[in-house]
Design an enzyme around this catalytic site. Sequence first.
Site, PDB file in Angstrom:
ATOM      1  N   LYS A 133      39.825  10.845  56.390  1.00 60.08           N
ATOM      2  CA  LYS A 133      39.052  11.442  57.484  1.00 60.08           C
ATOM      3  C   LYS A 133      38.487  12.790  57.039  1.00 60.08           C
ATOM      4  O   LYS A 133      38.948  13.376  56.055  1.00 60.08           O
ATOM      5  CB  LYS A 133      39.950  11.613  58.718  1.00 60.08           C
ATOM      6  CG  LYS A 133      41.191  12.452  58.480  1.00 60.08           C
ATOM      7  CD  LYS A 133      42.218  12.261  59.588  1.00 60.08           C
ATOM      8  CE  LYS A 133      43.449  13.131  59.338  1.00 60.08           C
ATOM      9  NZ  LYS A 133      44.534  12.828  60.281  1.00 60.08           N
ATOM     10  N   ARG A 154      49.481  12.539  72.070  1.00 61.05           N
ATOM     11  CA  ARG A 154      48.092  12.807  71.701  1.00 61.05           C
ATOM     12  C   ARG A 154      47.313  11.506  71.816  1.00 61.05           C
ATOM     13  O   ARG A 154      46.434  11.372  72.638  1.00 61.05           O
ATOM     14  CB  ARG A 154      48.105  13.356  70.262  1.00 61.05           C
ATOM     15  CG  ARG A 154      46.884  14.030  69.794  1.00 61.05           C
ATOM     16  CD  ARG A 154      47.075  14.636  68.423  1.00 61.05           C
ATOM     17  NE  ARG A 154      47.232  13.632  67.384  1.00 61.05           N
ATOM     18  CZ  ARG A 154      47.191  13.884  66.078  1.00 61.05           C
ATOM     19  NH1 ARG A 154      47.012  15.123  65.654  1.00 61.05           N
ATOM     20  NH2 ARG A 154      47.329  12.928  65.191  1.00 61.05           N
ATOM     21  N   TYR A 208      30.885  45.467  54.685  1.00 56.94           N
ATOM     22  CA  TYR A 208      30.674  45.727  56.114  1.00 56.94           C
ATOM     23  C   TYR A 208      31.807  46.554  56.688  1.00 56.94           C
ATOM     24  O   TYR A 208      32.980  46.287  56.452  1.00 56.94           O
ATOM     25  CB  TYR A 208      30.610  44.407  56.890  1.00 56.94           C
ATOM     26  CG  TYR A 208      29.295  43.673  56.750  1.00 56.94           C
ATOM     27  CD1 TYR A 208      28.106  44.235  57.182  1.00 56.94           C
ATOM     28  CD2 TYR A 208      29.267  42.397  56.203  1.00 56.94           C
ATOM     29  CE1 TYR A 208      26.906  43.547  57.060  1.00 56.94           C
ATOM     30  CE2 TYR A 208      28.079  41.692  56.093  1.00 56.94           C
ATOM     31  CZ  TYR A 208      26.895  42.279  56.526  1.00 56.94           C
ATOM     32  OH  TYR A 208      25.715  41.603  56.405  1.00 56.94           O
ATOM     33  N   MET A 223      29.037  36.575  54.907  1.00 59.08           N
ATOM     34  CA  MET A 223      28.639  35.171  55.068  1.00 59.08           C
ATOM     35  C   MET A 223      28.489  34.463  53.722  1.00 59.08           C
ATOM     36  O   MET A 223      28.965  33.343  53.546  1.00 59.08           O
ATOM     37  CB  MET A 223      27.323  35.089  55.852  1.00 59.08           C
ATOM     38  CG  MET A 223      26.931  33.646  56.157  1.00 59.08           C
ATOM     39  SD  MET A 223      25.365  33.527  57.003  1.00 59.08           S
ATOM     40  CE  MET A 223      25.755  34.251  58.592  1.00 59.08           C
TER      41      MET A 223
END
Length: 362
Positions: A37, A135, A257, A305
């Site tokens: 998955k 679940r 930053y 980023m």
Amino acid sequence: MASSASAVLEIDLEAIADNWRTMCRLHPSGSVAAVLKADAYGLGAPVVAQHLFAAGCRHVFVAHLDEARALRPLVPRAMLAVLNGLWPGDAPEYSAAGIAPVLGSLVEIDEWATHARALGRILPALLHVDTGMNRLGLSPEEVDTLAAEPARLDGVGLLFVMTHLVSAELPDDPVNALQRDRFARACARLPAAPRSLANSSGCFLGAAFGSDLARPGAALFGVNPLPGQPNPMRATLRLRARILQIRNVPLGARVGYNGVWTAQRPSRIATVSVGYADGYPRNLTNRAAACFDGQAVPLVGRVSMDLSTFDITDAPGAVTGSWLDLIGPGMPVDEVARRAGTNGYEILTQLGARYRRVYLGA
Ligand SMILES: *Cc1c(COP(=O)(O)O)cnc(C)c1O
């Protein structure tokens, strides 16, 4: 490899196959599937599925129908099962593609059985029994109902009855034995079918947790299934980034930053093009390290980023264009995860799409 790549993710397919073989040795009671998955935990489900099939793996699990559809033509002779269940109306797509749903409620069972009877075929499926996760899966009351009305499964070819362990990585947690016993009791009440129990860590819980099919995911990719102990799995990936620029900053200079790191001495700062948009977590700020030539170099300042900065003052051999290992032999994925306050699963599944991916052993 073209010289322009500034961040490279190397994925070792033979190490993944080796980890699968390790799981086979640990699980002599039955077969071993591959849970692929989330794009094989971020490493690339198509390539991994084909490589594991070649190694002998014949059972593949994913979470979504669309994930299964993408893999179906690549491993045509493997069982391909969808963990997250069957939406109303989707049954024809499953049966047409030869994909097995994991049925987790009476509603889903009825949906699948009705479709099978309409086609006049026996259609394969797995049954998920909830033994404590709360679940997905049949509740104890639903198991009672099904035991009393077994004809609801007419038309369903039960490949496996399965459950999922809540705390397999904590061998001393009594919930493990509790779930195993609940599972055995549920199976005894349902039509006879092969069983599937252990995930990665469950394969290390011993023979009492053996079944007809283990379902490891993370350990195949090198995440440690035994937290706090030496990792028995092979590392499968290496994330390397090249130094774009180096600057010499004076005592007291702030980096990045908000200037959250201040040089305590004249320092050499190396900038690499990996940031939180690449899945290198922002909360590694001032906490992570990379490796240059086996030596740890601390991450300093905010992860941005697309960029991160490392203090290479103590690694004078590092020059512009040198490679730093952000994940690799000296900085395992579980250690990156620990420093980021998460687990290896999350680090892997967030690995970015911008890396140049190189598959070793393809
Ligand atoms: C994800 C998942 C697995 C694999 O778990 P790992 O801890 O990665 O080995 C097995 N079974 C189910 C139902 C899952 O959702």
